[in-house]
Design an enzyme around this catalytic site. Structure first.
Site: not given
Ligand code: NAP
Length: 254
Positions: A149, A162
């Site tokens: 991130s 975080y």
């Molecule tokens: N969105 C942003 O602004 C942003 C910015 C920078 C970095 N990121 C990073 O991008 C990555 C993806 O995030 P996203 O934005 O796509 O968020 P998201 O839509 O909340 O997706 C998170 C995913 O992780 C899965 N997950 C959560 N706990 C889990 C567990 N214990 N075991 C297996 N899977 C698990 C969730 O699925 P289930 O609940 O079905 O398990 C979901 O598919 C993260 O690492 C986040 O830190 C996001």
């Protein structure tokens, strides 16, 4: 349809929503057979139907990646089903923000267990298979993409733990990159800014309110903006390793 990943196998953690879902769709469209890993089976089933409708191949693995044995089994199931593993996107993560003083420390454990340990277990379980894939055709190279991130580059008030988890991911990525790059396993770090996904929705209501204040007017990235970057990384020629990509919304300052 370009199919630059034909005859390869990918595994994406956190494939049930957001960046992971978009990445799974795109890797499948490039011809990879994709293992879809997350806890919400219903969402993975919808995703598999979408991928199959477009002619792709996928495998649902309902798994909690904070459990080392479960992660290992997910990787082994993928290799048993598809025969190899060329591309891993360690994406599953959670972002629980707020001041450190008085923070519910349960939130810290959730972030450390998923963002750090879950990602480490994924990398560790996958590595022998990635090293083996890099020694074989069709590409003679393999990819481990770690999702960090902007928070892994810049610490900010209100996101200390975080920040700690994502800075940890960056340090791990660089060390592992040096360990395996001469064996043609490319370790790449992707650092998104604000992306329109479910991520912020797991925060306490008062934190969500302050996030709306901070990012309210910023036009957020789409999950596909990040999956485009991941697809770019894993389709480079064997000689080219994209070590790190920082991608912010144009309007995001910090
Ligand atoms: N969105 C942003 O602004 C942003 C910015 C920078 C970095 N990121 C990073 O991008 C990555 C993806 O995030 P996203 O934005 O796509 O968020 P998201 O839509 O909340 O997706 C998170 C995913 O992780 C899965 N997950 C959560 N706990 C889990 C567990 N214990 N075991 C297996 N899977 C698990 C969730 O699925 P289930 O609940 O079905 O398990 C979901 O598919 C993260 O690492 C986040 O830190 C996001």
């Amino acid at each position: 349809m370009t199919t630059r990943l034909q005859n390869t196998v990918a595994l994406v953690t956190g494939a049930s929503s957001g960046i992971g879902e978009a990445t799974a769709v795109q890797l499948a469209a490039e011809g990879a057979a994709v293992a879809l890993v997350a806890r919400r089976r219903d969402r993975l089933e919808e995703l598999r139907a979408r991928i199959e409708k477009d002619g792709g191949r996928s495998l649902i693995i309902e798994a909690d990646v904070t459990d080392e044995q479960v992660v290992r089994a997910a990787v082994e199931q993928t290799v048993a089903e598809f025969g190899r593993l060329d591309t891993v996107v360690a994406n599953a993560g959670v972002m629980l923000l707020g001041p450190i003083a008085d923070a519910p420390t349960e939130e810290w454990r959730r972030m450390v267990e998923l963002n750090v340990l879950g990602l480490l277990y994924t990398a560790h379980a996958a590595l022998p298979h990635l090293l083996a894939a890099a020694e074989q055709g069709p590409r003679n190279v393999a990819d481990l993409v770690l999702i960090s991130s902007v928070a892994g580059r810049v610490a900010r008030l209100g996101s200390g733990v975080y920040n700690a988890t994502k800075h940890g991911v960056g340090a791990f990525a660089e060390s592992l990159r040096q360990e395996v790059t001469q064996r043609h396993v490319r370790v790449s770090l992707v650092e998104p800014g604000a992306v329109d996904t479910e991520l912020a929705g797991h925060n306490r209501p008062e934190i969500q309110e302050s996030l709306r204040g901070r990012f309210g007017d910023v036009e957020r990235l789409h999950a596909e903006d990040i999956s485009d970057a991941i697809t770019y990384i894993v389709t480079r020629p064997r000689r080219t390793a994209v070590n790190e990509l920082l991608i912010r919304p144009t309007e995001q300052q910090g």
